[in-house]
Design a protein around this motif. Sequence first.
Motif, PDB file in Angstrom:
ATOM      1  N   LEU A  90      13.325   1.149   5.019  1.00  0.00           N
ATOM      2  CA  LEU A  90      14.213   1.844   4.089  1.00  0.00           C
ATOM      3  C   LEU A  90      15.496   2.218   4.821  1.00  0.00           C
ATOM      4  O   LEU A  90      15.476   2.424   6.044  1.00  0.00           O
ATOM      5  N   PRO A  91      16.615   2.321   4.103  1.00  0.00           N
ATOM      6  CA  PRO A  91      17.863   2.743   4.748  1.00  0.00           C
ATOM      7  C   PRO A  91      17.781   4.198   5.194  1.00  0.00           C
ATOM      8  O   PRO A  91      16.943   4.964   4.713  1.00  0.00           O
ATOM      9  N   ARG A  92      18.661   4.559   6.124  1.00  0.00           N
ATOM     10  CA  ARG A  92      18.676   5.945   6.597  1.00  0.00           C
ATOM     11  C   ARG A  92      18.973   6.896   5.448  1.00  0.00           C
ATOM     12  O   ARG A  92      19.826   6.632   4.604  1.00  0.00           O
ATOM     13  N   MET A  93      18.227   7.988   5.402  1.00  0.00           N
ATOM     14  CA  MET A  93      18.440   9.042   4.413  1.00  0.00           C
ATOM     15  C   MET A  93      18.565  10.374   5.137  1.00  0.00           C
ATOM     16  O   MET A  93      18.139  10.517   6.281  1.00  0.00           O
ATOM     17  N   GLY A 147       0.816  -1.214   0.000  1.00  0.00           N
ATOM     18  CA  GLY A 147       0.000   0.000   0.000  1.00  0.00           C
ATOM     19  C   GLY A 147       0.843   1.253   0.000  1.00  0.00           C
ATOM     20  O   GLY A 147       0.557   2.215  -0.710  1.00  0.00           O
ATOM     21  N   VAL A 148       1.920   1.253   0.802  1.00  0.00           N
ATOM     22  CA  VAL A 148       2.854   2.384   0.821  1.00  0.00           C
ATOM     23  C   VAL A 148       3.542   2.526  -0.533  1.00  0.00           C
ATOM     24  O   VAL A 148       3.725   3.635  -1.051  1.00  0.00           O
ATOM     25  N   ALA A 149       3.928   1.384  -1.125  1.00  0.00           N
ATOM     26  CA  ALA A 149       4.580   1.407  -2.441  1.00  0.00           C
ATOM     27  C   ALA A 149       3.649   1.997  -3.500  1.00  0.00           C
ATOM     28  O   ALA A 149       4.080   2.761  -4.368  1.00  0.00           O
ATOM     29  N   LEU A 150       2.361   1.651  -3.418  1.00  0.00           N
ATOM     30  CA  LEU A 150       1.387   2.221  -4.359  1.00  0.00           C
ATOM     31  C   LEU A 150       1.282   3.733  -4.176  1.00  0.00           C
ATOM     32  O   LEU A 150       1.098   4.480  -5.145  1.00  0.00           O
ATOM     33  N   PHE A 151       1.399   4.178  -2.926  1.00  0.00           N
ATOM     34  CA  PHE A 151       1.361   5.621  -2.681  1.00  0.00           C
ATOM     35  C   PHE A 151       2.500   6.328  -3.403  1.00  0.00           C
ATOM     36  O   PHE A 151       2.314   7.409  -3.969  1.00  0.00           O
ATOM     37  N   LEU A 187       8.523  -1.865  -3.547  1.00  0.00           N
ATOM     38  CA  LEU A 187       8.282  -3.044  -2.709  1.00  0.00           C
ATOM     39  C   LEU A 187       9.539  -3.904  -2.606  1.00  0.00           C
ATOM     40  O   LEU A 187       9.890  -4.390  -1.518  1.00  0.00           O
ATOM     41  N   VAL A 188      10.226  -4.099  -3.736  1.00  0.00           N
ATOM     42  CA  VAL A 188      11.456  -4.899  -3.738  1.00  0.00           C
ATOM     43  C   VAL A 188      12.508  -4.253  -2.836  1.00  0.00           C
ATOM     44  O   VAL A 188      13.157  -4.924  -2.018  1.00  0.00           O
ATOM     45  N   PHE A 189      12.677  -2.946  -2.958  1.00  0.00           N
ATOM     46  CA  PHE A 189      13.665  -2.251  -2.136  1.00  0.00           C
ATOM     47  C   PHE A 189      13.317  -2.352  -0.652  1.00  0.00           C
ATOM     48  O   PHE A 189      14.194  -2.624   0.184  1.00  0.00           O
ATOM     49  N   MET A 190      12.034  -2.137  -0.321  1.00  0.00           N
ATOM     50  CA  MET A 190      11.642  -2.132   1.089  1.00  0.00           C
ATOM     51  C   MET A 190      11.750  -3.522   1.706  1.00  0.00           C
ATOM     52  O   MET A 190      12.242  -3.676   2.838  1.00  0.00           O
ATOM     53  N   THR A 191      11.295  -4.544   0.996  1.00  0.00           N
ATOM     54  CA  THR A 191      11.363  -5.902   1.543  1.00  0.00           C
ATOM     55  C   THR A 191      12.807  -6.395   1.612  1.00  0.00           C
ATOM     56  O   THR A 191      13.170  -7.122   2.544  1.00  0.00           O
ATOM     57  N   THR A 192      13.625  -6.010   0.629  1.00  0.00           N
ATOM     58  CA  THR A 192      15.041  -6.402   0.662  1.00  0.00           C
ATOM     59  C   THR A 192      15.740  -5.797   1.865  1.00  0.00           C
ATOM     60  O   THR A 192      16.512  -6.472   2.565  1.00  0.00           O
ATOM     61  N   TRP A 193      15.480  -4.524   2.124  1.00  0.00           N
ATOM     62  CA  TRP A 193      16.129  -3.873   3.261  1.00  0.00           C
ATOM     63  C   TRP A 193      15.660  -4.493   4.575  1.00  0.00           C
ATOM     64  O   TRP A 193      16.478  -4.778   5.465  1.00  0.00           O
ATOM     65  N   LYS A 194      14.360  -4.725   4.705  1.00  0.00           N
ATOM     66  CA  LYS A 194      13.820  -5.314   5.942  1.00  0.00           C
ATOM     67  C   LYS A 194      14.390  -6.708   6.159  1.00  0.00           C
ATOM     68  O   LYS A 194      14.820  -7.048   7.275  1.00  0.00           O
TER      69      LYS A 194
END
Length: 644
Positions: free
Chosen positions: A343-346, A121-125, A456-463
């Motif tokens: 997500l990684p620190r920004m 849902g966040v990724a869709l946003f 989604l790929v980036f967020m799940t990979t980081w988690k």
Amino acid sequence: MSSNVSTAHPAKHPQGAQLAALSLGAVGVVYGDIGTSPLYTLKEVFFNAHHSIAHTQANVLGLLSLIIWVLTIVVAIKYAFVMLRADNQGEGGTMVLLALALRAVTVVTRRRYLTLLGIFGVALFFGDSIITPAMSVLGAMEGLVEINPDLKVVVVPVALIILTGLFYVQANGTGRMSKWFGPIMAFWFLVLGVLGIYHLSSNPAVLVAFNPMYALRFLFENPKLALIVLGSAVLAVTGAEAVYADMGHFGRKPIRIAWFGWVMPMLVLNYLGQGALILKTCAEQEAANAATACKMHPFYDQVPHAMLIPMVILAGLATVIASQAVISGAFSIGRQAIQLGFLPRMKVVHTSHKSEGQIYLPAINWLLFVLVCIVVVAFRGTDNLAAAYGLAVTGAMLIDTVLFAIVAVGLWKWNKLGACALVGVFLIVDIALLASTAIKIPDGGWFPLVIAFLVLVFMTTWKRGRSLMSQQRKETALPLAPMIAALSRDATRVQGTAVFMTSTPDEMPAAMLHNLKHNKVLHERNIVLHVHFDDVPLVTRARRVKVEDLGNGFYKMVVNYGFMNAPDIPKALTIAAKDHKIDVEMMDTSFFVSREVLVPNPCQRISVWRQRLFSLMARNAQSATAYFQIPTNRVLELGAQVKF
């Protein structure tokens, strides 16, 4: 979406001038996106080259009725009445709803799938954050063609100039501009209502569109067009999720007053006025030349030609405000995702000394800018872009409904029959709207899906990567208490305070071991500091710092933040010094931070390509020193290799 106008919670029961001010602010921020929908909704429904709908009275009334009832069910009932109940410390939004839903689920596998759904849902946003500015600004600038058809060639360049300026000023913050958002959008809605009343007076018969039977009759009599038309009508509710996402900035009551007292009446009046104008104009054109298809821009044709230039300027301002709310929402969601570990620190820049919520994330800002410009250049107009618009919105709305159902039944213990009946109505509408936009995937709907999939790929990979690193550390970690007892007897002490950052408070920090190995000394005061982010928006100062005295000059400190708090370790140490009587002098304190170097390793737990992606993200993440606002001249970084 969520704006960053303020994170200071409004009064629980605002009254008088405060209520009026909050309601005016909600008009500008919450309803900026949905307020610009009349620019292109009926144009897309009736005058899109990809589908043809006869401009008969039955069709116009049916489609007006459809838009009115979609607005009523989705915005008025679902979001304004029902979803606003699902607050977490007064905050709303997909991340907040996910945190509430996870409290109602205890099975690990279900929690994992639920988390994946919320992240999607966040990724869709984020996909919607790219489409909305492009669609809104292009829709406004198409008014230039109504002024002079020869100006069509400048629509895209002017849109790009406006968007460039919009993204460029983000670094300055929105505090000064946001005070104008409410009055400008309130005036925008007033103009919409006045235009609607003017054209409605020429054909009051369109008022029968309030009867839902006209919408149902159109859908049943035109089954082949039903999904196509719904896919266009959904443009009328883009931005509806902001009603829930921005609850923390304004509160339930002001958001409801703004919608029912001003926004909805003006929107409905304008849509009715556009419908009356379509019937009148198309009847005249077809009477003059039956062989020629009716062509018009139902929004700009409402406006007298002499007022077109002011109207294009006003529409431009309205679309900039709508886009600003989406961009600010991307910053807020980005920070929440960082602090919840997705997500990684920004780099997070606080653009206001008064409001913690006014933030700027350069990485997200410029990534959005590049993608929005690509969209504008690739699609070049709202006719083409409408195919890509709506899919992310309807997907996010459906996810909100599913998460809300879990909260209502599992957490609040609502009556299952009543909850199923209510949620069932929302699901029927959400699924119908999603299906109507899904058929546009080949024509451009694929774009927000691709963006959402990549996010989604980036967020799940980081988690997943962070989870595996944590497991790896636990396998080699030493327990804190026994090690402290041994060190207290043998190690040489030096003056000052040492703060050792650790991801697990009960384990010996790797930085402490490396410091002993290389320097062979301990400070007279040693603080093992762990930062914990709760699944709540804000943690108060009273709950911010917990300290445990381990004896012999050792302390275990846990600093708690919500996912909307700004981490500040020096400030947390000041709180500890005052509330827990720890003698901490910043100029006599050293911070020891482990800098981990990741070594990809073929294993069954995570694929090699995801290991490499995680390593890339880790290398480009902001340092802990900067993220936690630690003075750089007081930090010592000690490296360590970690294998998956």
